[in-house]
Scaffold this motif. Structure first.
Motif, PDB file in Angstrom:
ATOM      1  N   TYR A 105       0.844  -1.204   0.000  1.00 33.02           N
ATOM      2  CA  TYR A 105       0.000   0.000   0.000  1.00 33.02           C
ATOM      3  C   TYR A 105       0.872   1.244   0.000  1.00 33.02           C
ATOM      4  CZ  TYR A 105      -4.209  -2.641   1.529  1.00 33.02           C
ATOM      5  OH  TYR A 105      -5.278  -3.492   1.622  1.00 33.02           O
ATOM      6  N   LYS A 106       0.417   2.280  -0.685  1.00 34.51           N
ATOM      7  CA  LYS A 106       0.984   3.611  -0.499  1.00 34.51           C
ATOM      8  C   LYS A 106       0.323   4.205   0.739  1.00 34.51           C
ATOM      9  CE  LYS A 106       3.886   5.029  -3.739  1.00 34.51           C
ATOM     10  NZ  LYS A 106       3.663   5.958  -4.841  1.00 34.51           N
ATOM     11  N   VAL A 107       1.068   5.036   1.437  1.00 36.73           N
ATOM     12  CA  VAL A 107       0.549   5.645   2.667  1.00 36.73           C
ATOM     13  C   VAL A 107       0.327   7.128   2.425  1.00 36.73           C
ATOM     14  CG1 VAL A 107       1.057   6.161   5.086  1.00 36.73           C
ATOM     15  CG2 VAL A 107       1.860   4.013   4.083  1.00 36.73           C
ATOM     16  N   MET A 108      -0.817   7.608   2.905  1.00 36.98           N
ATOM     17  CA  MET A 108      -1.103   9.045   2.808  1.00 36.98           C
ATOM     18  C   MET A 108      -1.541   9.538   4.178  1.00 36.98           C
ATOM     19  SD  MET A 108      -4.340  10.391   0.655  1.00 36.98           S
ATOM     20  CE  MET A 108      -5.062  11.986   0.989  1.00 36.98           C
ATOM     21  N   PHE A 109      -1.131  10.734   4.516  1.00 43.37           N
ATOM     22  CA  PHE A 109      -1.560  11.338   5.783  1.00 43.37           C
ATOM     23  C   PHE A 109      -2.640  12.374   5.452  1.00 43.37           C
ATOM     24  CE2 PHE A 109       2.843   9.950   6.278  1.00 43.37           C
ATOM     25  CZ  PHE A 109       2.665   9.024   7.293  1.00 43.37           C
ATOM     26  N   PRO A 110      -3.891  12.012   5.729  1.00 42.28           N
ATOM     27  CA  PRO A 110      -5.006  12.818   5.210  1.00 42.28           C
ATOM     28  C   PRO A 110      -5.414  13.981   6.109  1.00 42.28           C
ATOM     29  CG  PRO A 110      -5.853  10.862   6.287  1.00 42.28           C
ATOM     30  CD  PRO A 110      -4.349  10.793   6.411  1.00 42.28           C
ATOM     31  N   GLY A 111      -4.890  14.034   7.334  1.00 41.56           N
ATOM     32  CA  GLY A 111      -5.357  15.037   8.297  1.00 41.56           C
ATOM     33  C   GLY A 111      -5.348  14.390   9.659  1.00 41.56           C
ATOM     34  N   PRO A 112      -5.777  15.085  10.703  1.00 41.80           N
ATOM     35  CA  PRO A 112      -5.562  14.563  12.051  1.00 41.80           C
ATOM     36  C   PRO A 112      -6.493  13.449  12.532  1.00 41.80           C
ATOM     37  CG  PRO A 112      -6.546  16.750  12.126  1.00 41.80           C
ATOM     38  CD  PRO A 112      -6.254  16.470  10.700  1.00 41.80           C
ATOM     39  N   THR A 113      -7.674  13.297  11.963  1.00 36.27           N
ATOM     40  CA  THR A 113      -8.625  12.370  12.600  1.00 36.27           C
ATOM     41  C   THR A 113      -9.208  11.353  11.622  1.00 36.27           C
ATOM     42  OG1 THR A 113     -10.700  13.535  12.232  1.00 36.27           O
ATOM     43  CG2 THR A 113      -9.353  14.328  14.051  1.00 36.27           C
ATOM     44  N   GLY A 114     -10.005  10.454  12.179  1.00 34.56           N
ATOM     45  CA  GLY A 114     -10.604   9.385  11.384  1.00 34.56           C
ATOM     46  C   GLY A 114     -11.428   9.909  10.225  1.00 34.56           C
ATOM     47  N   THR A 115     -12.187  10.941  10.483  1.00 33.87           N
ATOM     48  CA  THR A 115     -13.048  11.449   9.407  1.00 33.87           C
ATOM     49  C   THR A 115     -12.210  11.968   8.243  1.00 33.87           C
ATOM     50  OG1 THR A 115     -15.099  12.652   9.005  1.00 33.87           O
ATOM     51  CG2 THR A 115     -13.400  13.861  10.178  1.00 33.87           C
ATOM     52  N   ASN A 116     -11.028  12.507   8.495  1.00 34.63           N
ATOM     53  CA  ASN A 116     -10.147  12.954   7.409  1.00 34.63           C
ATOM     54  C   ASN A 116      -9.730  11.774   6.539  1.00 34.63           C
ATOM     55  OD1 ASN A 116      -8.773  15.023   9.876  1.00 34.63           O
ATOM     56  ND2 ASN A 116      -9.886  15.806   8.124  1.00 34.63           N
ATOM     57  N   SER A 117      -9.497  10.633   7.184  1.00 37.09           N
ATOM     58  CA  SER A 117      -9.103   9.462   6.427  1.00 37.09           C
ATOM     59  C   SER A 117     -10.254   9.009   5.526  1.00 37.09           C
ATOM     60  CB  SER A 117      -8.678   8.343   7.386  1.00 37.09           C
ATOM     61  OG  SER A 117      -8.318   7.212   6.644  1.00 37.09           O
ATOM     62  N   VAL A 118     -11.458   8.999   6.091  1.00 36.15           N
ATOM     63  CA  VAL A 118     -12.619   8.577   5.292  1.00 36.15           C
ATOM     64  C   VAL A 118     -12.855   9.549   4.130  1.00 36.15           C
ATOM     65  CG1 VAL A 118     -15.112   8.205   5.344  1.00 36.15           C
ATOM     66  CG2 VAL A 118     -13.689   7.342   7.215  1.00 36.15           C
ATOM     67  N   GLU A 119     -12.763  10.843   4.404  1.00 40.53           N
ATOM     68  CA  GLU A 119     -12.955  11.836   3.330  1.00 40.53           C
ATOM     69  C   GLU A 119     -11.967  11.589   2.192  1.00 40.53           C
ATOM     70  OE1 GLU A 119     -15.265  14.199   3.064  1.00 40.53           O
ATOM     71  OE2 GLU A 119     -16.102  14.098   5.083  1.00 40.53           O
ATOM     72  N   SER A 120     -10.715  11.348   2.542  1.00 44.43           N
ATOM     73  CA  SER A 120      -9.707  11.159   1.494  1.00 44.43           C
ATOM     74  C   SER A 120      -9.984   9.879   0.719  1.00 44.43           C
ATOM     75  CB  SER A 120      -8.301  11.143   2.090  1.00 44.43           C
ATOM     76  OG  SER A 120      -8.094   9.966   2.843  1.00 44.43           O
ATOM     77  N   ALA A 121     -10.467   8.848   1.421  1.00 40.34           N
ATOM     78  CA  ALA A 121     -10.782   7.580   0.746  1.00 40.34           C
ATOM     79  C   ALA A 121     -11.920   7.766  -0.257  1.00 40.34           C
ATOM     80  CB  ALA A 121     -11.156   6.519   1.788  1.00 40.34           C
ATOM     81  N   LEU A 122     -12.956   8.506   0.154  1.00 42.42           N
ATOM     82  CA  LEU A 122     -14.097   8.724  -0.750  1.00 42.42           C
ATOM     83  C   LEU A 122     -13.662   9.552  -1.967  1.00 42.42           C
ATOM     84  CD1 LEU A 122     -16.959   9.559   1.831  1.00 42.42           C
ATOM     85  CD2 LEU A 122     -16.314   7.331   0.905  1.00 42.42           C
ATOM     86  N   LYS A 123     -12.860  10.574  -1.702  1.00 39.53           N
ATOM     87  CA  LYS A 123     -12.386  11.415  -2.808  1.00 39.53           C
ATOM     88  C   LYS A 123     -11.544  10.595  -3.783  1.00 39.53           C
ATOM     89  CE  LYS A 123     -10.514  15.555  -1.812  1.00 39.53           C
ATOM     90  NZ  LYS A 123      -9.833  16.595  -0.977  1.00 39.53           N
ATOM     91  N   LEU A 124     -10.645   9.789  -3.230  1.00 37.97           N
ATOM     92  CA  LEU A 124      -9.749   9.001  -4.081  1.00 37.97           C
ATOM     93  C   LEU A 124     -10.540   7.999  -4.923  1.00 37.97           C
ATOM     94  CD1 LEU A 124      -6.790   8.392  -4.843  1.00 37.97           C
ATOM     95  CD2 LEU A 124      -6.810   6.617  -3.084  1.00 37.97           C
ATOM     96  N   ALA A 125     -11.510   7.320  -4.281  1.00 39.03           N
ATOM     97  CA  ALA A 125     -12.306   6.321  -5.017  1.00 39.03           C
ATOM     98  C   ALA A 125     -13.049   6.977  -6.174  1.00 39.03           C
ATOM     99  CB  ALA A 125     -13.285   5.638  -4.066  1.00 39.03           C
ATOM    100  N   ARG A 126     -13.574   8.167  -5.936  1.00 38.15           N
ATOM    101  CA  ARG A 126     -14.315   8.865  -7.005  1.00 38.15           C
ATOM    102  C   ARG A 126     -13.360   9.330  -8.099  1.00 38.15           C
ATOM    103  NH1 ARG A 126     -18.180  11.352  -2.413  1.00 38.15           N
ATOM    104  NH2 ARG A 126     -20.020  10.088  -2.879  1.00 38.15           N
ATOM    105  N   LYS A 127     -12.197   9.781  -7.686  1.00 38.42           N
ATOM    106  CA  LYS A 127     -11.209  10.278  -8.660  1.00 38.42           C
ATOM    107  C   LYS A 127     -10.681   9.123  -9.527  1.00 38.42           C
ATOM    108  CE  LYS A 127      -6.859  12.861  -8.466  1.00 38.42           C
ATOM    109  NZ  LYS A 127      -6.922  13.691  -9.657  1.00 38.42           N
ATOM    110  N   VAL A 128     -10.426   8.001  -8.903  1.00 42.56           N
ATOM    111  CA  VAL A 128      -9.869   6.857  -9.637  1.00 42.56           C
ATOM    112  C   VAL A 128     -10.895   6.298 -10.634  1.00 42.56           C
ATOM    113  CG1 VAL A 128      -9.201   4.422  -9.380  1.00 42.56           C
ATOM    114  CG2 VAL A 128      -8.188   6.148  -7.890  1.00 42.56           C
ATOM    115  N   THR A 129     -12.145   6.161 -10.182  1.00 42.03           N
ATOM    116  CA  THR A 129     -13.138   5.469 -11.021  1.00 42.03           C
ATOM    117  C   THR A 129     -13.911   6.419 -11.934  1.00 42.03           C
ATOM    118  OG1 THR A 129     -14.838   5.720  -9.327  1.00 42.03           O
ATOM    119  CG2 THR A 129     -13.520   3.685  -9.260  1.00 42.03           C
ATOM    120  N   GLY A 130     -13.935   7.681 -11.595  1.00 47.35           N
ATOM    121  CA  GLY A 130     -14.760   8.629 -12.347  1.00 47.35           C
ATOM    122  C   GLY A 130     -16.245   8.431 -12.055  1.00 47.35           C
TER     123      GLY A 130
END
Ligand code: PMP
Length: 417
Positions: A105-130
């Motif tokens: 896995y590549k590692v990303m530091f999305p921000g300080p809390t759990g919700t930041n991680s979830v936000e980045s995951a949702l953004k990435l999934a949408r960006k990757v798949t369109g």
């Protein structure tokens, strides 16, 4: 001696404050699995900072690493700069966690809390798949910011958004009782062009729903979910914010199911010391971010890297903690089953995995009453579930058997009170 009175919170803090209602005192100190308030009353902690303190409060080994770092004027900000502390964390995470598990896995530091991680995951999934749709599950909890709230199942919490939360669709979570197979339902809807459900970008799931009431997905169901995702080219996001870092036994809660998610969210206990820190992991080929596309001031708290690295070295280079967690889990299950069996009036049910356990009470309001009674007797234990119907146990994983049994005995007394 000047102290802080509990009135100060009523006077100055917004009504949104919550845990002070469950535990109405002013906490002051904490060590391992104990907390003390300003009056010197001692409490056993079965809440562990909402799962952020899997290794206990002021863990001696982590504290020493932190104090040494500070004594050398180590960097304390959280900017996304190259620092020694961050480099050492990345190397330790790679060598101690990812490589031995054959995970890439590549590692990303999305921000300080759990919700930041979830936000980045949702953004990435949408960006990757369109694609835009995200599938989530009933009773899921993924955070309180708009993206993560849109995949959270709790109606009361969703209302706080004040706007329609769109592009998400939720199906029943695995449960042996509700009789509805969410995966089969999803498959049917995806096959039926009349269903109106577009091919989603991702499915987001917890292996055990913590806030949702300690609902435990079977390992088979999780495997079926992965199979569905693979067959349809849907990304699987595993939210391990609460169940990761050993809460269910292994470091990642999904290891037991033998699945490999595309994206993993981690936070809470990753710093090991209650310091804000989050990670998002994703398969290397999903790394479509452009530099600066997801930034922020607190993307990697350096003191948290120091304690996080120490925690990995201390607890994850052998099986000991995992074995102890599984053993403690059996002790917890034994006590909770005894409570439920000896008190049919509770109409109770016990469920859990590792050291994430819940006792559902069939009588409305009873779980909260038990939690209050436990607090009066010196035990911190929270409730969860849509109606706060579950007494939720999240003791520090490092608790010893004596402390664990003492806390469980207090809980049993509180249930019988
Ligand atoms: N996901 C899960 C599974 C959680 O349990 C939580 C927090 N309870 C979050 C996300 C959100 O994390 P945070 O509160 O740190 O934003």
């Amino acid at each position: 001696v000047q102290t802080v009175s509990i009135d100060v919170f009523d006077r100055y803090e917004s009504d949104v404050r919550s845990y002070i209602r469950s535990f109405p005192t002013v906490f002051h100190r904490a060590k391992d699995y104990h907390l003390w308030d300003v009056d010197g009353t001692m409490y056993i902690d079965f809440f562990a900072g909402a799962g952020a303190l899997n290794y206990g409060h002021n863990n001696e080994v982590l504290k020493r690493a932190l104090l040494e770092y500070l004594s050398e004027d180590g960097i304390t900000h959280g900017l996304d700069m190259g620092t020694k502390a961050k480099g050492e964390f990345l190397e330790a995470f790679q060598q101690i966690i990812l490589e031995p598990r054959g995970l890439s896995y590549k590692v990303m530091f999305p921000g300080p809390t759990g919700t930041n991680s979830v936000e980045s995951a949702l953004k990435l999934a949408r960006k990757v798949t369109g694609r835009s749709t995200i599938i989530s599950f009933t009773n899921a909890f993924h955070g309180m910011t708009l993206g993560s709230l849109s995949v959270t199942g709790n109606r009361f919490k969703r209302k706080g958004a004040g706007i329609p939360l769109s592009n998400t669709f939720s199906v029943p979570y695995d449960s042996q009782e509700n009789g509805i197979d969410g995966i089969a339902l999803l498959r049917r809807m995806l096959d039926d062009s009349g269903s109106g459900l577009d091919l989603p970008a991702a499915i987001i799931v917890e292996t055990v729903q913590g806030e949702g009431g300690i609902n435990v997905a079977s390992l088979k169901w999780l495997k079926q979910l992965e199979t569905l995702c693979r067959a349809r080219d849907i990304l699987l996001i595993l939210d391990d914010v609460q169940m990761g870092c050993g809460r269910t036994g292994p470091f990642f809660s999904f290891e037991s199911a033998g699945i490999t998610p595309d994206i993993v969210c981690l936070s809470k206990s990753i710093s090991g010391y209650g310091l804000p820190m989050a990670l998002t992991l994703f398969r290397p080929e999903l790394d479509v971010w452009n530099p600066g596309e997801h930034n922020g001031t607190f993307r990697g708290h350096n003191p948290a890297f120091v304690t996080g690295t120490q925690a990995l070295k201390q607890y994850w280079t052998n099986q000991k903690l995992t074995d102890q967690t599984e053993q403690h889990g059996r002790t917890i299950e034994g006590y909770l089953s005894d409570i439920v069996e000896s008190m049919p009036t509770l109409r109770g049910k016990v469920r859990g995995r590792g050291m994430a356990y819940g006792m559902e009470c069939g009588v409305p309001g009873l779980a909260e009453e038990i939690s209050h009674a436990a607090f009066e007797r010196g035990l911190i234990v929270e409730t969860s579930g849509a109606q706060s119907e579950v007494v939720k146990l999240l003791p520090p994983l490092t608790i010893d058997e004596v402390g664990l049994k003492r806390g469980l005995s207090i809980l049993a007394d509180s249930a019988k009170a």
